[in-house]
Design a protein around this motif. Structure first.
Motif, PDB file in Angstrom:
ATOM      1  N   PHE A  47      -5.820   4.283   1.754  1.00  0.00           N
ATOM      2  CA  PHE A  47      -6.396   3.918   0.469  1.00  0.00           C
ATOM      3  C   PHE A  47      -5.528   2.880  -0.231  1.00  0.00           C
ATOM      4  CE2 PHE A  47      -7.073   4.863  -4.127  1.00  0.00           C
ATOM      5  CZ  PHE A  47      -8.431   4.633  -4.190  1.00  0.00           C
ATOM      6  N   GLN A  48      -4.225   3.094  -0.215  1.00  0.00           N
ATOM      7  CA  GLN A  48      -3.321   2.143  -0.871  1.00  0.00           C
ATOM      8  C   GLN A  48      -3.308   0.798  -0.159  1.00  0.00           C
ATOM      9  OE1 GLN A  48       0.127   5.008  -0.985  1.00  0.00           O
ATOM     10  NE2 GLN A  48       0.330   4.202  -3.063  1.00  0.00           N
ATOM     11  N   ASP A  49      -3.521   0.808   1.144  1.00  0.00           N
ATOM     12  CA  ASP A  49      -3.565  -0.446   1.900  1.00  0.00           C
ATOM     13  C   ASP A  49      -4.875  -1.199   1.684  1.00  0.00           C
ATOM     14  OD1 ASP A  49      -1.063   0.051   2.954  1.00  0.00           O
ATOM     15  OD2 ASP A  49      -1.810   0.820   4.868  1.00  0.00           O
ATOM     16  N   ALA A  50      -5.962  -0.468   1.430  1.00  0.00           N
ATOM     17  CA  ALA A  50      -7.311  -1.047   1.395  1.00  0.00           C
ATOM     18  C   ALA A  50      -7.497  -2.062   0.272  1.00  0.00           C
ATOM     19  CB  ALA A  50      -8.354   0.064   1.270  1.00  0.00           C
ATOM     20  N   TYR A 320      -0.065  -4.290  -9.871  1.00  0.00           N
ATOM     21  CA  TYR A 320       0.196  -2.993 -10.504  1.00  0.00           C
ATOM     22  C   TYR A 320       0.168  -1.851  -9.486  1.00  0.00           C
ATOM     23  CZ  TYR A 320      -0.049  -4.553 -15.385  1.00  0.00           C
ATOM     24  OH  TYR A 320       0.214  -5.152 -16.620  1.00  0.00           O
ATOM     25  N   GLY A 321       0.050  -2.196  -8.209  1.00  0.00           N
ATOM     26  CA  GLY A 321       0.013  -1.175  -7.163  1.00  0.00           C
ATOM     27  C   GLY A 321      -1.294  -0.414  -7.114  1.00  0.00           C
ATOM     28  N   ILE A 358      -2.368  -9.444  -0.309  1.00  0.00           N
ATOM     29  CA  ILE A 358      -3.010  -8.363  -1.056  1.00  0.00           C
ATOM     30  C   ILE A 358      -3.100  -7.079  -0.219  1.00  0.00           C
ATOM     31  CG2 ILE A 358      -5.100  -7.625  -2.267  1.00  0.00           C
ATOM     32  CD1 ILE A 358      -3.664  -9.867  -3.707  1.00  0.00           C
ATOM     33  N   TYR A 359      -3.768  -7.160   0.926  1.00  0.00           N
ATOM     34  CA  TYR A 359      -3.959  -5.977   1.761  1.00  0.00           C
ATOM     35  C   TYR A 359      -2.624  -5.421   2.245  1.00  0.00           C
ATOM     36  CZ  TYR A 359      -8.807  -7.671   2.242  1.00  0.00           C
ATOM     37  OH  TYR A 359     -10.093  -8.105   2.006  1.00  0.00           O
ATOM     38  N   GLY A 360      -2.498  -4.112   2.207  1.00  0.00           N
ATOM     39  CA  GLY A 360      -1.310  -3.472   2.755  1.00  0.00           C
ATOM     40  C   GLY A 360      -0.059  -3.649   1.920  1.00  0.00           C
ATOM     41  N   THR A 361      -0.188  -4.292   0.754  1.00  0.00           N
ATOM     42  CA  THR A 361       0.983  -4.502  -0.094  1.00  0.00           C
ATOM     43  C   THR A 361       1.130  -3.342  -1.078  1.00  0.00           C
ATOM     44  OG1 THR A 361      -0.241  -5.716  -1.809  1.00  0.00           O
ATOM     45  CG2 THR A 361       0.675  -7.008   0.020  1.00  0.00           C
ATOM     46  N   ARG A 362       2.260  -3.337  -1.750  1.00  0.00           N
ATOM     47  CA  ARG A 362       2.490  -2.462  -2.880  1.00  0.00           C
ATOM     48  C   ARG A 362       2.919  -3.345  -4.056  1.00  0.00           C
ATOM     49  NH1 ARG A 362       0.223  -0.072   0.403  1.00  0.00           N
ATOM     50  NH2 ARG A 362       0.698   1.952   1.358  1.00  0.00           N
TER      51      ARG A 362
END
Length: 445
Positions: A47-50, A320-321, A358-362
């Motif tokens: 979910f965080q990667d999406a 903002y993660g 963007i994708y897969g970032t924090r």
């Protein structure tokens, strides 16, 4: 658990104190019981990667073309509103087209309204006849068709489900919305309504394959009621251990929830006034927003956000993660508005070129600034410059030395200096500044 204060009357002050302590201990212990499964934790990472999802507000309310709150806003009694499903015949609904639209936009998941506040079920519910199969001339289960198409295309599916129900007689005592104008009796069995809600959730979690999560809304209508959340959340986690539970209640996450959402606001902001007390928790985060001003189809709403506004919101969310859940309100014929499809396509084109940032970032090492945000993946930090006209940008140092700096767009080198007093100075020629997002890729030593 219900706590009846009448039981306390014959007890002295010491007894009250002891009972209060015991009650508090029991409550704390109950809250500590939830431990996410390995499948759930893995899904949280996904979910965080999406980072980007499609929100879909669609129901019989689209027939009236005045948004999903039309029943409440126009105070349409139940007996009158129940006539609307007879006009809902979305013969141009195409699940494949919807999913392809999401994929073309670079979206990784879809969240669709299974039941909104009007209480109408958009699937073949056996718990209530008040549903799309039994009450509309269309007579088909759109959620099943969408779930099957999502599986084919590798898009994960969430179900939005409203706690609030303006139609059900046992939603009583009523909350801030859905007043006496509905024509419901001035009585009802609250826990019978919650049993009904859990039964419908059971259908959604057992008849539609893998469900990525449940997106709750409406608790704010009766925020102090006993919603029996622990029972409902436990049911969801039991039926689908990987499913993520989120709740749009505008406060800090409750035990049993797996992600935190922010309605029409970035985490920590309160421009809408919805979340004066909402603190940011440690769970994965998501912010949702509309392309125009409406969630459900609104015939008069032409306030469509620009390509720049939408892409920059996505970038800020990532800084903002948080994920960005962007909404469309399909028309009553089943098609998504052309203007919205076009905006989504433009976002997909931008992500095709810049998605790596963007994708897969924090969220990056720097908090949001007036000029933009940062994202990070491994030893790379992406500086997203959204609003800056000068050739030099000074950013604070965060204790890591920079190995190299370059423009992400063309890989050309960016001159930089690291100064113990001022921080990091990036020099970018004005000709290289991008109207939407100038991305500088920093590789750390």
């Amino acid at each position: 658990m219900q706590f009846n204060q009448n039981y306390m009357k014959p007890i002295n002050h010491l007894g009250k104190t002891i009972l209060f302590i015991l009650f508090s201990v029991c409550l704390v212990n109950a809250q500590e019981k939830y431990e996410p499964t390995p499948e759930n934790k893995k899904n949280r990472e996904w979910f965080q990667d999406a980072k980007f999802g499609l929100f879909i507000h669609w129901g019989v309310y689209s027939v009236l073309g005045d948004g999903e709150w039309v029943m409440n806003e126009q105070q349409i009694p139940i007996k009158t509103y129940e006539k609307i499903p007879a006009f809902f015949n979305p013969t141009e609904f195409d699940a494949k087209a919807w999913v392809q639209t999401a994929k073309a936009a670079g979206m990784k998941y879809i969240t669709i309204t299974s039941k909104h506040h009007d209480g109408f079920a958009m699937w073949d519910s056996k718990v209530s006849d008040y549903n799309i199969v039994k009450k509309t001339p269309y007579g088909k289960d759109v959620l099943k068709m969408l779930a099957e198409e999502c599986r084919k295309e590798g898009i994960k599916l969430f179900f939005y489900h409203s706690h609030l129900d303006w139609h059900h007689p046992d939603y009583f005592p009523r909350g801030k919305t859905g007043g006496s104008w509905t024509g419901r009796p001035e009585s009802g069995e609250w826990f019978k309504y919650l049993d009904y809600m859990d039964a419908q959730l059971t259908e959604l979690l057992t008849n539609y394959g893998d469900v990525a999560g449940i997106w709750f809304d409406g608790l704010w209508d009766k925020k102090d009621a006993d919603w029996r959340l622990s029972k409902t959340y436990s049911l969801i986690h039991k039926l689908q251990p990987a499913a993520l539970v989120g709740n749009n209640h505008h406060v800090a996450p409750y035990d049993g929830e797996d992600f935190q959402m922010f309605e029409k606001d970035l985490p920590g902001h309160n421009t809408t006034g919805f979340s004066p007390e909402q603190k940011i928790g440690d769970l994965p985060k998501e912010t949702c927003e509309t392309i125009n001003y409406s969630w459900g189809f609104n015939l008069k709403d032409q306030g469509h956000k620009s390509k720049k506004e939408l892409i920059q919101y996505l970038i800020k969310a990532a800084g903002y993660g948080a994920n960005f859940l962007l909404n469309v309100g399909p028309m009553p014929n089943g098609k998504i508005q052309t203007e919205h499809v076009e905006k989504l396509k433009l976002m997909g084109e931008w992500l095709a070129a810049n998605g790596e940032t963007i994708y897969g970032t924090r969220g990056g090492p720097l908090s949001a600034r007036d000029w933009g945000v940062t994202t990070q993946k491994g030893n790379k930090v992406y500086i997203h410059i959204l609003d800056w006209q000068d050739e030099s940008l000074i950013i604070p140092s965060w204790g890591k030395k920079i190995k190299s700096a370059k423009l992400f767009k063309d890989k050309s080198a960016v001159k930089f200096t690291e100064n113990a007093e001022f921080g990091i100075i990036l020099k970018i020629p004005k000709a290289k500044l991008d109207e939407i997002d100038t991305i500088v890729e920093l590789e750390l030593k």
